[in-house]
Scaffold this motif. Structure first.
Motif, PDB file in Angstrom:
ATOM      1  N   ASP A 144       5.563   3.478  -1.784  1.00 17.77           N
ATOM      2  CA  ASP A 144       6.017   3.602  -0.395  1.00 17.77           C
ATOM      3  C   ASP A 144       7.492   3.981  -0.298  1.00 17.77           C
ATOM      4  N   GLU A 184      -5.538   6.205  -0.178  1.00 17.48           N
ATOM      5  CA  GLU A 184      -4.890   7.383  -0.731  1.00 17.48           C
ATOM      6  C   GLU A 184      -5.510   8.657  -0.181  1.00 17.48           C
ATOM      7  N   GLU A 188      -3.840   2.207   4.761  1.00 18.60           N
ATOM      8  CA  GLU A 188      -4.257   3.599   4.650  1.00 18.60           C
ATOM      9  C   GLU A 188      -4.606   3.903   3.207  1.00 18.60           C
ATOM     10  N   ARG A 232      -4.261   9.231   3.255  1.00 19.67           N
ATOM     11  CA  ARG A 232      -2.855   9.644   3.239  1.00 19.67           C
ATOM     12  C   ARG A 232      -2.730  11.135   2.918  1.00 19.67           C
TER      13      ARG A 232
END
Length: 799
Positions: free
Chosen positions: A576, A530, A528, A533
């Protein structure tokens, strides 16, 4: 006095105890009440062995308008109508009419619950072609209760046209909450949308679903109108059934049709209970009826792939006799461990793991449903059998199945899962892309265009052009890509005669390595970005408007245009790791801050998300000048530039007045001339006195009597008066009119009262704050601020 005049006959409507219990326990929503009446009409259409092909089978519903003085609901169909014996049996509470098997409505039970939930007086008019008169029955619940009698008056009215046929149901004396809800034009549109989803199959005609073979999706072509506006069926937006992908040398179409015949069984024609056909039974085990008949049982429909991914708009619709009982059901996407009962989610798992695209429509006419028709009986043998047929016994993920000792999942859902579980852009997975990444947002927008009927988006060509373009831009070409069309003239790929799906293409040649041996079972592989996200974080987020604006600090810190979002999605930093808040520098001098409102530090420890947002702003600004002031100093400077963050007596009073002005203005917009005086008289004397004095101070030339008639008096209510007016007319201000808190859909009086209290209590707290002039403690100031924050959340905002 009867609205029908003196009856010439009477019919006995003595209810069963089941109905009396159900009337008090089942909280039908207005659209469900209408659906019960529609079901009865559609039942008649479905059971007609000889319909007139020249006459469209239609149902017309009339709902009250905003200006209706005597609101009522009318449902009219052009079905075959009923004779006296059938009418008496059909209206008798709890009666099934030997029609439970193979029918939607169960006329007596559903009819009585639906009409009783709508109002207190129901009139039924019905006639058959060739009959000399209309049969007209009046069901007055108040009179029946008052007389302790269930004898309803019956009247015969002459017919002008002897060929006329059909049934008309009119409900008068609507319940107050029902009448208030149905008067709102926006509710009419919402009801049409809901009915369009529930009756999608029955309303659409042959060839109306692009991409699906007619046999699997062809509906019945019934017509349904609400206030003269046609109800449009919501159509599935799927890839054309001639599209396919290839896995392990097997071509997997984008749509699988299925028609599986199960072992015939004995159906009770009274209660609908099924029994094994090989049992030597002479009566039903459930209701002891002697009317048992051997009937076929089928699982039929289709499972396929939507052209776009979505967080909520995917899943399988389950139908009973053409009506959708479960919509967007995703229960089959989890595997239940047979020993522990634990549910193991299997789809969606590929990034974005919160979005899916597997859809379908499965007809389960033989599986029992609850009275509200919102779900099947999932404990029944029939439901469990259907689940096993549709998704198999073992996990769909090959590696998981192998680890647990299961073979390859060959079920219809298992095959679609195998072909389309991944979301990689390009023809390999049928995902549109731009040469660099998947374009899920664009595909979703095109889906919205499809559902609004834009011609360019009816077929899947727009989506497929971007599938091919991605591969060409990415250097894959299209010669080796899957996603190609299969010959439209050929039969749909199937899973074999056992499931009624036809033969499958051969598997990989002998000696060829299977994908499972060449590479591990696919797990999420698309990283994914940025941008993706933060797009996800913004989706459905709430802007904290009191923290929006420009921040100006000396030195290299400069100016920043700040926007703060309270998101419903858990936040992860660039490593993360779980985070309660994040900041992101945007284009120019913009700064976006995100706080996860459900994080434990807010939910369990009572911290304010705004404080963490301010810390994020300070930390981000400090990073541009490491040798500058401490982050706490910057945070203090930033905080002072947002006046809405001040928690002083004067600042909170200003904020309360601003909020009250907004609420009073929104409430006055709900006022009608015929209601305003009633609203005024419902207020306590103290609230009336306060409002009149406030109006006199504000405008000495105001005609106060006229203000009461027009509703302008609302502008002068204090917080206590606002609370009192909400309690007097909750149906006018809740359910999205001014406040998002729901009210009308609840049937329990205590629950309704609790819903009203959730809105009025904050205003009472603010009233106490305003009338208390003494010095207030820090906790009292904090309580006022929290109360204002609570109201900010539940006040609906005008676009």
């Amino acid at each position: 006095m009867s609205v029908l005049g003196e009856p010439v006959e009477q019919i006995d409507l003595t209810p069963s105890p089941q109905l009396l219990e159900a009337l008090g326990d089942i909280p039908y929503k207005p659209w469900q009440c209408l659906a019960e009446l529609i079901d009865n009409s559609f039942d008649d259409f479905l059971s007609d062995p000889d319909p007139d092909p020249k006459e469209a089978r239609s149902v017309s519903i009339t709902l009250p308008k905003a200006t209706s003085v005597d609101p009522q609901v009318t449902v009219i169909d052009n079905g075959r109508g009923m004779g006296l014996e059938m009418l008496q049996s059909a209206l008798r509470a709890g009666y099934s009419g030997k029609r439970r098997y193979g029918s939607l409505g169960l006329f007596g039970m559903g009819f009585n619950i639906a009409t009783a939930r709508l109002g207190n007086l129901t009139e039924v008019r019905t006639t058959r072609a060739g009959d000399e008169s209309w049969l007209v029955v009046e069901i007055d619940l108040r009179r029946l209760a008052r007389n302790d009698s269930y004898a309803a008056p019956l009247r015969r009215e002459p017919k002008k046209d002897p060929t006329a046929h059909g049934t008309e149901v009119t409900v008068r004396r609507l319940r107050d909450d029902i009448a208030e809800e149905l008067r709102r034009p926006q509710r009419h549109a919402a009801i049409r949308r809901e009915l369009g989803r529930v009756y999608s199959y029955l309303l659409r005609a042959e060839g109306s679903v692009p991409g699906l073979p007619n046999g699997a999706a062809a509906g019945r072509g019934f017509q349904l109108k609400v206030n003269d506006k046609s109800v449009s069926p919501r159509l599935p937006c799927v890839w054309d059934h001639t599209r396919s992908v290839t896995r392990e040398g097997r071509e997997i179409p984008a749509v699988l049709t299925l028609d599986t015949e199960l072992t015939p069984a004995l159906a009770c024609m009274d209660c609908g209970h099924w029994h094994r056909a090989d049992l030597n039974l002479d009566r039903c085990a459930e209701c002891e009826s002697e009317d048992l008949q051997v009937r076929e049982r089928r699982i039929h429909g289709w499972i396929g792939v939507q052209r776009y991914l979505d967080e909520t708009d995917f899943g399988i619709d389950f139908l009973r006799n053409g009506r959708k009982i479960r919509l967007n059901d995703r229960s089959l996407f989890s595997w239940e461990h047979p020993e522990t009962g634990a549910l193991v989610p299997e789809y969606p798992v590929d990034i974005p793991a919160t979005q899916g695209r597997i859809v379908g429509e499965i007809h389960l006419d033989h599986v029992p449903v609850g009275y509200q028709k919102l779900d099947f009986n999932r404990e029944s043998r029939e439901w469990r059998t259907a689940v096993a047929q549709l998704r198999g016994d073992g996990p769909m993920r090959a590696r998981k199945a192998k680890d647990l000792g299961y073979g390859e999942n060959q079920s219809p859902l298992g095959l679609i899962f195998k072909g389309y579980q991944e979301n990689r852009p390009g023809a390999r997975c049928l995902i549109p892309g731009n040469g660099d990444k998947a374009i899920h947002d664009s595909a979703r927008t095109w889906g919205k265009n499809f559902h609004t009927g834009m011609a360019e988006y009816i077929s899947d060509e727009v989506w497929f052009r971007h599938v091919v373009a991605h591969d060409e831009e990415h250097g894959n070409g299209t010669g080796k890509a899957s996603g190609r069309r299969r010959p439209a003239s050929g039969p749909p790929t199937s899973l074999g005669a056992r499931l009624g799906l036809g033969p499958l293409p051969s598997t990989a040649p002998t000696g060829a390595k299977k994908d499972d041996e060449a590479q591990p079972d696919p797990d999420p592989v698309e990283t994914e970005t940025e941008e993706q996200r933060f797009d996800r974080y913004r989706r459905g987020a709430r802007k904290l408007l009191d923290l929006a604006g420009e921040v100006s600090l000396p030195g290299r810190l400069g100016r920043r245009q700040v926007t703060v979002y309270e998101t419903a999605h858990p936040l992860r930093d660039d490593r993360d790791r779980d985070a309660p808040s994040l900041a992101r520098l945007g284009a120019g001098n913009s700064l976006e801050v995100y706080v996860y409102g459900d994080h434990a530090v807010f939910r369990q420890f009572g911290r304010d998300p705004r404080d963490y947002a301010l810390m994020e702003i300070a930390q981000t600004l400090q990073a541009t000048e490491p040798d500058g002031p401490k982050a706490t100093t910057i945070a203090a400077d930033v905080t002072q530039q947002f006046p809405g963050q001040r928690v002083t007596d004067s600042a909170l009073r200003d904020r309360i007045e601003t909020l009250l002005d907004h609420v009073r203005r929104r409430m006055r917009l709900q006022a009608r001339t015929d209601e305003s005086v009633g609203w005024w008289t419902a207020l306590p004397d103290s609230c009336q006195l306060q409002a009149e004095r406030a109006a006199g101070r504000a405008d000495s030339a105001l005609d106060w009597r006229e203000a009461i008639k027009t509703g302008k008096f609302v502008d002068h209510l204090d917080a206590s008066g606002v609370a009192a007016l909400i309690r007097a007319a909750p149906g006018r201000f809740l359910d999205g009119s001014v406040f998002s808190t729901t009210w009308a859909s609840w049937s329990d009086a205590d629950t309704k009262e609790r819903q009203v209290a959730q809105v009025t209590r904050p205003f009472e707290i603010l009233h106490e704050f305003m009338v208390e002039q003494g010095r207030k403690s820090r906790l009292e100031l904090s309580l006022a601020r929290i109360t204002l924050d609570m109201l900010d959340v539940i006040i609906t905002r005008l676009e």
